[in-house]
Write a protein that holds these residues in place. Sequence first.
Motif, PDB file in Angstrom:
ATOM      1  N   MET A   1     -54.689  56.845 -56.687  1.00  0.00           N
ATOM      2  CA  MET A   1     -54.315  55.977 -57.769  1.00  0.00           C
ATOM      3  C   MET A   1     -52.799  55.809 -57.730  1.00  0.00           C
ATOM      4  O   MET A   1     -52.081  56.712 -57.324  1.00  0.00           O
ATOM      5  N   VAL A   2     -52.329  54.654 -58.167  1.00  0.00           N
ATOM      6  CA  VAL A   2     -50.900  54.392 -58.271  1.00  0.00           C
ATOM      7  C   VAL A   2     -50.568  54.235 -59.745  1.00  0.00           C
ATOM      8  O   VAL A   2     -51.242  53.518 -60.473  1.00  0.00           O
ATOM      9  N   SER A   3     -49.529  54.937 -60.184  1.00  0.00           N
ATOM     10  CA  SER A   3     -49.083  54.875 -61.569  1.00  0.00           C
ATOM     11  C   SER A   3     -47.684  54.267 -61.594  1.00  0.00           C
ATOM     12  O   SER A   3     -46.741  54.836 -61.044  1.00  0.00           O
ATOM     13  N   LEU A   4     -47.570  53.073 -62.191  1.00  0.00           N
ATOM     14  CA  LEU A   4     -46.290  52.367 -62.219  1.00  0.00           C
ATOM     15  C   LEU A   4     -45.506  52.710 -63.481  1.00  0.00           C
ATOM     16  O   LEU A   4     -46.024  52.584 -64.590  1.00  0.00           O
ATOM     17  N   HIS A   5     -44.284  53.140 -63.288  1.00  0.00           N
ATOM     18  CA  HIS A   5     -43.360  53.449 -64.381  1.00  0.00           C
ATOM     19  C   HIS A   5     -42.063  52.716 -64.065  1.00  0.00           C
ATOM     20  O   HIS A   5     -41.037  53.331 -63.803  1.00  0.00           O
ATOM     21  N   THR A   6     -42.117  51.398 -64.069  1.00  0.00           N
ATOM     22  CA  THR A   6     -41.055  50.588 -63.503  1.00  0.00           C
ATOM     23  C   THR A   6     -39.965  50.172 -64.485  1.00  0.00           C
ATOM     24  O   THR A   6     -39.147  49.314 -64.160  1.00  0.00           O
ATOM     25  N   GLU A   7     -39.922  50.774 -65.646  1.00  0.00           N
ATOM     26  CA  GLU A   7     -38.808  50.507 -66.545  1.00  0.00           C
ATOM     27  C   GLU A   7     -37.528  51.014 -65.894  1.00  0.00           C
ATOM     28  O   GLU A   7     -37.536  52.039 -65.211  1.00  0.00           O
ATOM     29  N   PRO A   8     -36.400  50.321 -66.079  1.00  0.00           N
ATOM     30  CA  PRO A   8     -35.168  50.679 -65.370  1.00  0.00           C
ATOM     31  C   PRO A   8     -34.686  52.123 -65.576  1.00  0.00           C
ATOM     32  O   PRO A   8     -34.110  52.697 -64.675  1.00  0.00           O
ATOM     33  N   ASP A   9     -34.940  52.713 -66.716  1.00  0.00           N
ATOM     34  CA  ASP A   9     -34.424  54.059 -66.980  1.00  0.00           C
ATOM     35  C   ASP A   9     -35.347  55.177 -66.511  1.00  0.00           C
ATOM     36  O   ASP A   9     -35.004  56.344 -66.624  1.00  0.00           O
ATOM     37  N   VAL A  10     -36.518  54.849 -65.991  1.00  0.00           N
ATOM     38  CA  VAL A  10     -37.460  55.877 -65.552  1.00  0.00           C
ATOM     39  C   VAL A  10     -37.057  56.365 -64.167  1.00  0.00           C
ATOM     40  O   VAL A  10     -36.975  55.584 -63.222  1.00  0.00           O
ATOM     41  N   VAL A  11     -36.799  57.658 -64.055  1.00  0.00           N
ATOM     42  CA  VAL A  11     -36.423  58.244 -62.776  1.00  0.00           C
ATOM     43  C   VAL A  11     -37.626  58.889 -62.110  1.00  0.00           C
ATOM     44  O   VAL A  11     -37.868  58.715 -60.929  1.00  0.00           O
ATOM     45  N   LEU A  12     -38.407  59.625 -62.865  1.00  0.00           N
ATOM     46  CA  LEU A  12     -39.528  60.364 -62.306  1.00  0.00           C
ATOM     47  C   LEU A  12     -40.634  60.457 -63.344  1.00  0.00           C
ATOM     48  O   LEU A  12     -40.356  60.604 -64.532  1.00  0.00           O
ATOM     49  N   ALA A  13     -41.869  60.383 -62.905  1.00  0.00           N
ATOM     50  CA  ALA A  13     -43.020  60.510 -63.795  1.00  0.00           C
ATOM     51  C   ALA A  13     -44.010  61.481 -63.172  1.00  0.00           C
ATOM     52  O   ALA A  13     -44.135  61.558 -61.957  1.00  0.00           O
ATOM     53  N   GLY A  14     -44.705  62.204 -64.001  1.00  0.00           N
ATOM     54  CA  GLY A  14     -45.730  63.138 -63.541  1.00  0.00           C
ATOM     55  C   GLY A  14     -47.043  62.853 -64.231  1.00  0.00           C
ATOM     56  O   GLY A  14     -47.399  63.495 -65.209  1.00  0.00           O
ATOM     57  N   PRO A  15     -47.781  61.851 -63.742  1.00  0.00           N
ATOM     58  CA  PRO A  15     -49.041  61.482 -64.383  1.00  0.00           C
ATOM     59  C   PRO A  15     -50.101  62.575 -64.238  1.00  0.00           C
ATOM     60  O   PRO A  15     -49.968  63.489 -63.422  1.00  0.00           O
ATOM     61  N   ILE A  16     -51.154  62.454 -65.002  1.00  0.00           N
ATOM     62  CA  ILE A  16     -52.258  63.416 -64.971  1.00  0.00           C
ATOM     63  C   ILE A  16     -53.270  62.985 -63.915  1.00  0.00           C
ATOM     64  O   ILE A  16     -53.616  61.812 -63.822  1.00  0.00           O
ATOM     65  N   VAL A  17     -53.729  63.950 -63.137  1.00  0.00           N
ATOM     66  CA  VAL A  17     -54.795  63.702 -62.170  1.00  0.00           C
ATOM     67  C   VAL A  17     -56.111  63.952 -62.904  1.00  0.00           C
ATOM     68  O   VAL A  17     -56.441  65.086 -63.240  1.00  0.00           O
TER      69      VAL A  17
END
Length: 84
Positions: A1-17
Amino acid sequence: MVSLHTEPDVVLAGPIVFPGQTCVLAIGGTHDELALDATGQVVARKFVNLSAVYDHRVVNGREAVAFLQAVKAALEAPDRLTEE
């Protein structure tokens, strides 16, 4: 799965598997940085941070790193993805 967090201030995201999934590739927002080109000149370029969250019962860290390196290489040279 791909999780997009493309807001300019987002550096890193850790989605739930979630159950039934093995890995989630998270893509952060674009950022500008200064870098040196091949001739040593300072150039501006854009980059994104990629992260992978995965089920350690199925995927080991070495495989996850190899996957991220392959995604990075493909994004940096998309012309190599076409068939000859």
